[in-house]
Motif scaffolding. Sequence first.
Motif, PDB file in Angstrom:
ATOM      1  N   ALA A 188      42.041  41.397  33.643  1.00 47.37           N
ATOM      2  CA  ALA A 188      41.291  40.543  34.971  1.00 47.37           C
ATOM      3  C   ALA A 188      42.135  40.743  35.911  1.00 47.37           C
ATOM      4  O   ALA A 188      41.858  41.131  37.117  1.00 47.37           O
ATOM      5  CB  ALA A 188      41.396  39.235  34.586  1.00 47.37           C
ATOM      6  N   ALA A 189      43.659  41.238  35.729  1.00 49.55           N
ATOM      7  CA  ALA A 189      44.439  41.374  37.138  1.00 49.55           C
ATOM      8  C   ALA A 189      44.135  42.973  37.625  1.00 49.55           C
ATOM      9  O   ALA A 189      44.473  43.009  38.824  1.00 49.55           O
ATOM     10  CB  ALA A 189      45.996  41.330  36.406  1.00 49.55           C
ATOM     11  N   LEU A 210      41.915  45.395  42.880  1.00 52.51           N
ATOM     12  CA  LEU A 210      41.266  46.210  43.477  1.00 52.51           C
ATOM     13  C   LEU A 210      40.368  45.440  44.583  1.00 52.51           C
ATOM     14  O   LEU A 210      40.409  45.679  45.824  1.00 52.51           O
ATOM     15  CB  LEU A 210      39.966  46.612  42.621  1.00 52.51           C
ATOM     16  N   GLN A 211      40.528  43.960  44.427  1.00 48.90           N
ATOM     17  CA  GLN A 211      39.958  43.085  45.529  1.00 48.90           C
ATOM     18  C   GLN A 211      40.807  42.709  46.781  1.00 48.90           C
ATOM     19  O   GLN A 211      40.535  42.575  47.531  1.00 48.90           O
ATOM     20  CB  GLN A 211      39.585  41.926  44.943  1.00 48.90           C
ATOM     21  N   VAL A 212      42.333  42.906  46.314  1.00 45.95           N
ATOM     22  CA  VAL A 212      43.145  42.627  47.433  1.00 45.95           C
ATOM     23  C   VAL A 212      43.715  43.650  48.009  1.00 45.95           C
ATOM     24  O   VAL A 212      44.363  43.752  48.837  1.00 45.95           O
ATOM     25  CB  VAL A 212      44.752  41.694  46.801  1.00 45.95           C
ATOM     26  N   GLU A 213      43.556  44.867  47.588  1.00 48.49           N
ATOM     27  CA  GLU A 213      44.010  46.127  48.249  1.00 48.49           C
ATOM     28  C   GLU A 213      43.366  46.658  49.138  1.00 48.49           C
ATOM     29  O   GLU A 213      41.816  46.301  49.365  1.00 48.49           O
ATOM     30  CB  GLU A 213      44.263  47.117  47.038  1.00 48.49           C
ATOM     31  N   GLN A 273      43.441  34.481  47.795  1.00 50.67           N
ATOM     32  CA  GLN A 273      44.609  33.954  47.255  1.00 50.67           C
ATOM     33  C   GLN A 273      44.378  33.992  45.869  1.00 50.67           C
ATOM     34  O   GLN A 273      45.433  34.083  45.019  1.00 50.67           O
ATOM     35  CB  GLN A 273      44.788  32.506  47.625  1.00 50.67           C
ATOM     36  N   GLN A 274      43.262  33.655  45.211  1.00 51.20           N
ATOM     37  CA  GLN A 274      42.807  33.283  44.006  1.00 51.20           C
ATOM     38  C   GLN A 274      43.312  34.931  43.199  1.00 51.20           C
ATOM     39  O   GLN A 274      43.802  35.145  42.139  1.00 51.20           O
ATOM     40  CB  GLN A 274      41.492  32.934  43.662  1.00 51.20           C
ATOM     41  N   TYR A 275      42.684  35.778  43.810  1.00 53.69           N
ATOM     42  CA  TYR A 275      43.039  37.455  43.284  1.00 53.69           C
ATOM     43  C   TYR A 275      44.257  37.568  43.237  1.00 53.69           C
ATOM     44  O   TYR A 275      44.916  38.077  42.143  1.00 53.69           O
ATOM     45  CB  TYR A 275      42.261  38.505  44.119  1.00 53.69           C
ATOM     46  N   ASN A 318      33.177  42.041  44.456  1.00 57.00           N
ATOM     47  CA  ASN A 318      33.051  42.757  43.064  1.00 57.00           C
ATOM     48  C   ASN A 318      31.668  43.608  43.118  1.00 57.00           C
ATOM     49  O   ASN A 318      30.584  42.674  43.166  1.00 57.00           O
ATOM     50  CB  ASN A 318      33.287  41.666  42.041  1.00 57.00           C
ATOM     51  N   GLU A 319      31.543  44.834  42.928  1.00 59.88           N
ATOM     52  CA  GLU A 319      30.429  45.540  43.098  1.00 59.88           C
ATOM     53  C   GLU A 319      29.222  44.758  42.064  1.00 59.88           C
ATOM     54  O   GLU A 319      28.365  44.891  42.147  1.00 59.88           O
ATOM     55  CB  GLU A 319      30.480  46.980  42.639  1.00 59.88           C
ATOM     56  N   ASP A 320      29.893  44.771  40.745  1.00 55.41           N
ATOM     57  CA  ASP A 320      28.852  44.381  39.814  1.00 55.41           C
ATOM     58  C   ASP A 320      28.369  43.047  40.121  1.00 55.41           C
ATOM     59  O   ASP A 320      27.032  42.929  39.899  1.00 55.41           O
ATOM     60  CB  ASP A 320      29.748  44.196  38.139  1.00 55.41           C
ATOM     61  N   PHE A 321      29.024  42.059  40.467  1.00 56.46           N
ATOM     62  CA  PHE A 321      28.675  40.896  40.874  1.00 56.46           C
ATOM     63  C   PHE A 321      27.671  40.930  41.943  1.00 56.46           C
ATOM     64  O   PHE A 321      26.619  40.097  41.706  1.00 56.46           O
ATOM     65  CB  PHE A 321      29.967  39.904  40.960  1.00 56.46           C
ATOM     66  N   ALA A 322      27.805  41.531  42.935  1.00 50.86           N
ATOM     67  CA  ALA A 322      26.976  41.854  44.041  1.00 50.86           C
ATOM     68  C   ALA A 322      25.731  42.315  43.627  1.00 50.86           C
ATOM     69  O   ALA A 322      24.487  41.719  43.874  1.00 50.86           O
ATOM     70  CB  ALA A 322      27.636  42.627  45.418  1.00 50.86           C
ATOM     71  N   ALA A 323      25.659  43.348  42.834  1.00 53.37           N
ATOM     72  CA  ALA A 323      24.570  43.991  42.412  1.00 53.37           C
ATOM     73  C   ALA A 323      23.608  43.033  41.410  1.00 53.37           C
ATOM     74  O   ALA A 323      22.507  42.873  41.518  1.00 53.37           O
ATOM     75  CB  ALA A 323      24.754  44.889  41.353  1.00 53.37           C
ATOM     76  N   ARG A 324      24.362  42.149  40.712  1.00 52.55           N
ATOM     77  CA  ARG A 324      23.563  41.085  39.794  1.00 52.55           C
ATOM     78  C   ARG A 324      23.055  40.064  40.640  1.00 52.55           C
ATOM     79  O   ARG A 324      21.849  39.735  40.464  1.00 52.55           O
ATOM     80  CB  ARG A 324      24.686  40.437  38.774  1.00 52.55           C
TER      81      ARG A 324
END
Lengths: 188, 169
Positions: free
Chosen positions: B160-161, B166-169, B146-148, A2-8
């Motif tokens: 959130a979904a 975006l994280q799994v694609e 797996q969680q995503y 997650n970009e935001d998270f990394a940045a934070r």
Amino acid sequence: MNEDFAARVDHTAGQRSSKPNMVDIFLAQQPRLRRIAAGMGLDASDVEDVLQDVSIKALKGPANLQGKEQSTRWLIRVTLNRCLTEHRRRRTFKRHTGEILKRRSQNDAASKPTAEKVIQAEELEIVRQNLQKLDDTLLPPLVLRYFCDLKSKQIGEVLDLEASTVRSRLRDARMILAKKLQKRGLEP
Amino acid sequence: MKESCDNFAEMLVDYADGGLSPEQSTKVADHLSECEDCRALLNGLQKSLELAQVIWEDNLSQTTETIGIPAPGRIRRRSWPRYAAAAILIVSAISITSRIINKPAKDEPTFAEIERKITEAGNAARLLAAADLLGAYSEAETIVKQQYRRIVETYPDTSAASKAKLQVE
Ligand SMILES: [Zn+2]
């Protein structure tokens, strides 16, 4: 990622590099925090809820913590406070005694021939009920001392108490459990 | 119980824990040898602690050994997590917007439906936060993926979904 998270995270790291990384400390301490929550009598799903809440708090980063030890104490304290909320709602130590004994006999049968003392269901139930009723001030020291192997001094540091106060609370808690068990044993 | 027993009762817990000095310990042992009441109390102290440990160990054995991610079917349903506040705002915004666009129709969501959506959004946000948190650790990569995926599959209609997607694609 997650970009935001990394940045934070990077931002935080750059800005407060002398501060301990709470996320690292949380992950390292997680088995201990889990043990504490289980010892406080929360059931499995509540344990997970508490750990997630604590992880989010750790992620947000509490102010004014210096060093790993202080951060660890903070994590334990936050975990205990969450557990106490559940304890006050009488949502701890709910598991039926019969269930505990059944699981135990299954495990024993699978591993070792049972040389240990037979556990009386009634006695186990008395202890369970009295753990459930134990005062807010007595349960945390009891769990930290006898289930998490912390010394009175360490417990005092977590709970912000003198070691002598911790010892006196431990004595009170032990006496309550012992006397309730004895009293019942005397009854017909 | 004799009067002097009160003094010894104070020391019995420490005696049972092996926390007394050798001198004190001998004193207590001497008393125990001639006092049945204190022997019974000591027995009660030891037994109740053993039973408490049985309960604690059993409870611990029931928890999962995951790294901060609830096992399937163990997602909180009772109380609203912190993130629910944000989720409520998001869901209310969605429902208000959709009312403006669609005008009130007869298939307006019931309160129960709204409540379910709020709970789902809260759950999903919570899982996403945990996954994001763990995403920083390469050793947790598989479980995070797996969680995503689970967020996408279990709560497909939540914001959130879409982030998890975006994280799994
Ligand atoms: Zn005596």
